[in-house]
Design an enzyme around this catalytic site. Sequence first.
Site, PDB file in Angstrom:
ATOM      1  N   SER A 190      43.004 -25.118 -41.474  1.00  0.00           N
ATOM      2  CA  SER A 190      42.383 -26.353 -41.299  1.00  0.00           C
ATOM      3  C   SER A 190      42.371 -27.189 -42.673  1.00  0.00           C
ATOM      4  O   SER A 190      42.429 -28.350 -42.798  1.00  0.00           O
ATOM      5  CB  SER A 190      41.110 -26.565 -40.490  1.00  0.00           C
ATOM      6  OG  SER A 190      40.167 -25.558 -41.181  1.00  0.00           O
ATOM      7  N   HIS A 218      44.116 -26.355 -34.840  1.00  0.00           N
ATOM      8  CA  HIS A 218      44.881 -27.404 -35.450  1.00  0.00           C
ATOM      9  C   HIS A 218      46.226 -27.351 -35.164  1.00  0.00           C
ATOM     10  O   HIS A 218      47.257 -27.938 -35.959  1.00  0.00           O
ATOM     11  CB  HIS A 218      44.718 -27.655 -36.829  1.00  0.00           C
ATOM     12  CG  HIS A 218      43.068 -27.994 -37.395  1.00  0.00           C
ATOM     13  ND1 HIS A 218      42.722 -29.241 -37.430  1.00  0.00           N
ATOM     14  CD2 HIS A 218      41.971 -26.979 -37.543  1.00  0.00           C
ATOM     15  CE1 HIS A 218      41.530 -29.169 -37.678  1.00  0.00           C
ATOM     16  NE2 HIS A 218      41.142 -27.997 -37.720  1.00  0.00           N
ATOM     17  N   LYS A 249      40.319 -32.000 -30.696  1.00  0.00           N
ATOM     18  CA  LYS A 249      41.188 -32.506 -31.599  1.00  0.00           C
ATOM     19  C   LYS A 249      42.268 -33.203 -30.762  1.00  0.00           C
ATOM     20  O   LYS A 249      42.117 -34.269 -30.331  1.00  0.00           O
ATOM     21  CB  LYS A 249      41.452 -31.524 -32.614  1.00  0.00           C
ATOM     22  CG  LYS A 249      40.393 -30.735 -33.178  1.00  0.00           C
ATOM     23  CD  LYS A 249      40.812 -30.065 -34.239  1.00  0.00           C
ATOM     24  CE  LYS A 249      39.554 -28.888 -34.898  1.00  0.00           C
ATOM     25  NZ  LYS A 249      38.626 -29.640 -35.284  1.00  0.00           N
TER      26      LYS A 249
HETATM   27  C1  LIG Z   1      40.023 -23.821 -36.974  1.00  0.00           C
HETATM   28  C2  LIG Z   1      39.172 -24.550 -36.141  1.00  0.00           C
HETATM   29  N1  LIG Z   1      38.389 -23.735 -35.160  1.00  0.00           N
HETATM   30  C3  LIG Z   1      37.349 -24.096 -34.538  1.00  0.00           C
HETATM   31  C4  LIG Z   1      36.781 -25.427 -34.873  1.00  0.00           C
HETATM   32  C5  LIG Z   1      35.709 -25.662 -33.817  1.00  0.00           C
HETATM   33  O1  LIG Z   1      36.209 -26.583 -32.765  1.00  0.00           O
HETATM   34  P1  LIG Z   1      35.016 -27.402 -31.693  1.00  0.00           P
HETATM   35  O2  LIG Z   1      34.698 -28.621 -32.345  1.00  0.00           O
HETATM   36  O3  LIG Z   1      35.719 -27.481 -30.236  1.00  0.00           O
HETATM   37  O4  LIG Z   1      33.667 -26.547 -31.864  1.00  0.00           O
HETATM   38  C6  LIG Z   1      37.420 -26.274 -35.563  1.00  0.00           C
HETATM   39  C7  LIG Z   1      36.678 -27.450 -35.773  1.00  0.00           C
HETATM   40  O5  LIG Z   1      36.442 -28.019 -36.865  1.00  0.00           O
HETATM   41  C8  LIG Z   1      38.587 -25.763 -36.471  1.00  0.00           C
HETATM   42  O6  LIG Z   1      38.977 -26.173 -37.268  1.00  0.00           O
END
Ligand SMILES: Cc1ncc(COP(=O)(O)O)c(C=O)c1O
Length: 415
Positions: A190, A218, A249
Amino acid sequence: MAFSAAARQFYQSEIETIREAGLFKEERTIHSPQAADIEVEFPAGSGVRKAINMCANNYLGLSSHPEVIAAAHAGLDSRGYGMSSVRFICGTQDIHRELEERLTEFLGTEDTLLFPSCMDANAGVFEAILNDQDVMIADRLVHASIVDGMRLCKAMTDTFKHSDMGHLEEKLQEHQDKRFRLIITDGVFSMDGDLAKIDEIVALAEKYDAMVFSDESHSTGFIGKTGRGVHEHCGVFGKMDIITTTLGKALGGASGGCVSGKREFIEMCRQRARPYLFSNTVAPVIVAGALKVMEIVMSSTERRDKLEWNANYWRKMMIEIGLDIKAGESPIVPVMFYNAKLAQDFARDLFAEGVYAVGFFFPVVPKGAARIRTQLSAAHDQRHLDIAGEAFRKVGTKYGILGKGKKEIIEMYGV
Ligand SMILES: Cc1ncc(COP(=O)(O)O)c(C=O)c1O
């Protein structure tokens, strides 16, 4: 007990230290729906102004899509506002199961379980399936929520250097004595926007009898020819043991996440994953909206194709302007500043030019790796990107960093 004067003083000085180090995070207030054009108030009390949003995870531009909003309205009318329950007591509706089936089909897995968020999915999944006879071998740059989930699990923790397949192989050899080996990676990382070498990881897993976990938050909806994720992009669709991803997202951007994968793992999560057992069900209105999102995403690649075009156009423009960007092929395009204050100042000046982007610095990224993470969306038109590019050029000229690389920028501004 009352918040004591000593504690208050302590935290005031902590906050001051964060501020003095240039690491204080300030929230901007948005007064409009999430979109390419937004109305923002920053700093507080300064009035609302229009800006182009270059930092949302709204990859497919579905966050405020009229059909998604209409479906959410219909879901609100037909299934109500809240379930007042966790899933296993009385929080599962027909539409929750329907969405899980759609996600299973889309991700190419055997079953799926919704969680309140992907953070919760990552927090619950490892503990639900592994114990102290097992090992988790994670890429060193996995998302913070995975790190937290691993902390909650009794299996041994090990790591491999970022995307270093040689190092991963060594680790797999080293851990042949464990009952189960789980390789853990993000699909798209990310902060840097680079893609995991999932095909190579799957090949190593087959060679050393390991399982593969990928967080596709992502990538779900837009990476790969039909947007199914990095596993599709790398030609190993259908071979993943466990995928986690988010609805927060590309898939409408509201909230909710899931664990998807081999049937037995999903059943173990249903029985044992604590954020699933002890946190409220995803609200019906979100599930109804997400079902429409899945219909849109599965019926056409138009949005994912536009996003790809936008990402290529933006990368090329940033390079032509002379900004120092991280190479990659995702719609995450980090513009590097290294120095936290420079990244913050640059973002503030961009905002004055009508472009909303945020400076990222430690602890979100390593010290000395401050950046502005620009993110493209299918909601952007070329006009948005041209205007935003001009703003980057103007502010870049002001700070004298155009055409400069890492070494020169650090010489000018330090880290
Ligand atoms: C790679 C990754 N995993 C998990 C999450 C968490 O997602 P959520 O907003 O559904 O908790 C994010 C959010 O920033 C993320 O970038």
